[in-house]
Design a protein around this motif. Structure first.
Motif, PDB file in Angstrom:
ATOM      1  N   ASN A   1       0.774  -1.214  -0.119  1.00  0.00           N
ATOM      2  CA  ASN A   1      -0.020   0.032   0.148  1.00  0.00           C
ATOM      3  C   ASN A   1       0.982   1.335  -0.058  1.00  0.00           C
TER       4      ASN A   1
ATOM      5  N   ARG B   1      -1.400   3.769  -1.591  1.00  0.00           N
ATOM      6  CA  ARG B   1      -2.827   3.548  -1.362  1.00  0.00           C
ATOM      7  C   ARG B   1      -2.792   3.926   0.041  1.00  0.00           C
ATOM      8  N   THR B   2      -4.008   4.094   0.700  1.00  0.00           N
ATOM      9  CA  THR B   2      -4.203   4.453   2.073  1.00  0.00           C
ATOM     10  C   THR B   2      -4.481   3.092   2.747  1.00  0.00           C
TER      11      THR B   2
ATOM     12  N   ASP C   1      -7.042   1.411   4.190  1.00  0.00           N
ATOM     13  CA  ASP C   1      -8.495   1.395   4.279  1.00  0.00           C
ATOM     14  C   ASP C   1      -8.993   0.270   5.180  1.00  0.00           C
ATOM     15  N   ASN C   2     -10.398   0.085   5.306  1.00  0.00           N
ATOM     16  CA  ASN C   2     -10.817  -0.831   6.342  1.00  0.00           C
ATOM     17  C   ASN C   2     -10.592  -2.123   5.525  1.00  0.00           C
TER      18      ASN C   2
END
Length: 464
Positions: free
Chosen positions: A34, A39-40, A42-43
């Motif tokens: 990520n 990229r973050t 995320d969930n």
């Protein structure tokens, strides 16, 4: 009062510590993907890591309850391999737009739950000996299923090895390697003396009677049928190699190795001359760098791109997300070793190979420690199946041998392979639990072959 010959330590706390390290490795691998691809977190990232942690700890708890003397190293090694594979597939999904990573998470969950079920419900690995001939029948059925109209998925990437059930596809041959190992272990442990003593002697070669070898010939013919009818060279080599190793371990006769090598040589030449798909595989391997083969349909483009990817990785790799492994066809399955080699380099690839070596050696250690012939042969067979599968696919990617369509255990995208290999892990852990469990001298019954408590080799003192 019971008297124990050995005082083995369960070492479940050691396993838990190693498992935390393995989960940390999987988490860092996914985090690097990520970060390097912008990229973050995320969930999905946190959910997937939580799922892997829950599954792994759940397996660990099952071992504490049902197999507390099992090898403490095997589970963490497999979790590390599976976690690295999930990270690599996720990285390839980001650049290719595929959804293989989601399917791999689903299959990972199913595979680990199935393995936990084996640990929980299989009271003793020797129970499987009751089903020796049922395992042979199941093997034949599993190998024939991809040829049955209506459920066959047809020709996929040059081989007919898949069945389709609704939206899902499955490769029955992956389960067949387990049932074949159970059959070989059961048959050889029961008929070892006949195979050793009966039959004709030609020079220094002691041959068994045909009627004693007939069931094994049926199993061998089934594996040859995979090559002829399903066009799957890799599985055919895997099944025959499994057969040869287990009969050698059972008899300790080098003559079986010589016979096997002779059969491989004769069969290889015949297959090259008769079957076009085998001819193409060999020609592509020999002439991989020839421009005529690189550009041809079904040629050596995949192999050459994989070699360039490995070369691009160098010693320490380009880093997750910094290479171009997605340019290689089937980068997340057949060629995942090339993907790892490019972005983790030679160092990372050697680390992965070391994990495989550790897993296989612990499987052999379980075989050496267990006190029944069936368990010894089964542990050797299952461990060797993983070892041979690694050799065949990694040798093909590095152009040591012709490339075949096998999957890299625990790493590559492929649900049926993941399910089968996790079941293998569970069976080896059950055998290692029996091997390391202290011997109760005052209560060691010797039941019949139909019972789960059978001991058919001399009693040995095991080390903790």
């Amino acid at each position: 009062m019971s008297q124990l010959l050995t005082v083995a330590k369960p070492r479940r706390n050691t396993e838990l510590l190693l498992l935390i390290l393995a989960l940390s490795l999987a988490t860092m691998a996914n985090a690097l993907v990520n970060l390097n691809l912008g990229r973050t977190f995320d969930n999905d990232f946190y959910t997937q890591i939580a799922i892997l942690a829950v599954l792994s700890i759940g397996f660990h708890i099952a071992l504490r309850i049902k197999a507390k003397y099992a090898d403490p190293v095997i589970l963490p090694v497999v979790v590390a391999l599976n976690g690295i594979g999930l990270a690599v597939i996720h990285r390839l999904d980001i650049t290719s737009g595929d959804t293989a990573g989601q399917r791999q998470w689903m299959w990972t969950s199913l595979a680990v739950v199935a393995a936990i079920a084996v640990i929980w419900f299989l009271r003793d690995h020797r129970i499987l000996r009751r089903y020796t001939y049922i395992s042979l029948l199941a093997s034949v059925v599993l190998l024939v299923l991809p040829l049955v109209p209506g459920i066959s998925a047809g020709n996929v990437n040059g081989a007919t090895v898949w069945i389709a059930i609704g939206p899902f596809t499955f490769q029955p041959g992956e389960i067949a390697k387990i049932t074949l190992a159970i059959f070989f272990a059961g048959y050889l442990s029961s008929n070892r003396d006949l195979i050793l003593l009966a039959g004709k002697k030609i020079g220094k070669l002691q041959l068994p009677r045909a009627r004693d070898l007939a069931p094994m010939i049926v199993a061998w013919l089934a594996s040859v049928g995979v090559l002829v009818f399903q066009r799957d060279l890799g599985s055919s080599i895997l099944f025959f190699g499994l057969f040869m190793v287990m009969i050698y371990v059972a008899t300790s006769r080098i003559s079986w190795i010589l016979i096997g090598l002779a059969l491989i040589a004769v069969g290889g030449v015949a297959a090259y001359q008769i079957f076009p798909h085998v001819t193409r595989r060999i020609d592509v391997w020999v002439n991989a760098l020839d421009p005529e083969y690189i550009g041809a349909a079904g040629g050596s483009f995949q192999v050459v791109e994989g070699l360039f990817g490995l070369a691009n990785g160098g010693l320490i790799g380009t880093g997750f997300g910094q290479g171009s492994p997605d340019t290689v066809p089937l980068a997340n399955s057949d060629m995942i070793i090339a993907s790892i080699g490019e972005e983790l380099g030679l160092v990372g690839l050697f680390a992965v190979l070391s994990l495989y070596t550790l897993f296989i050696s612990r499987g052999f250690r379980a075989a050496l420690g267990t006190r029944d012939a069936f368990g010894k042969l089964l542990a050797v067979g299952l461990s060797f199946a993983v070892a041979l599968q690694c050799f065949i696919i990694i040798g093909g990617v590095t152009r040591l041998i012709p490339l075949t369509g096998l999957t890299t255990p625990f790493l590559a995208a492929g649900g049926s392979s993941l399910l089968a290999n996790w079941i293998i892990v569970a069976l080896i852990l059950k055998i290692s639990d029996a091997a390391r469990r202290p011997i109760d001298v005052s209560n060691t019954p010797e039941p019949s072959a139909s019972g789960p408590q059978e001991h058919d080799t001399k009693l040995e003192v095991t080390k903790p």
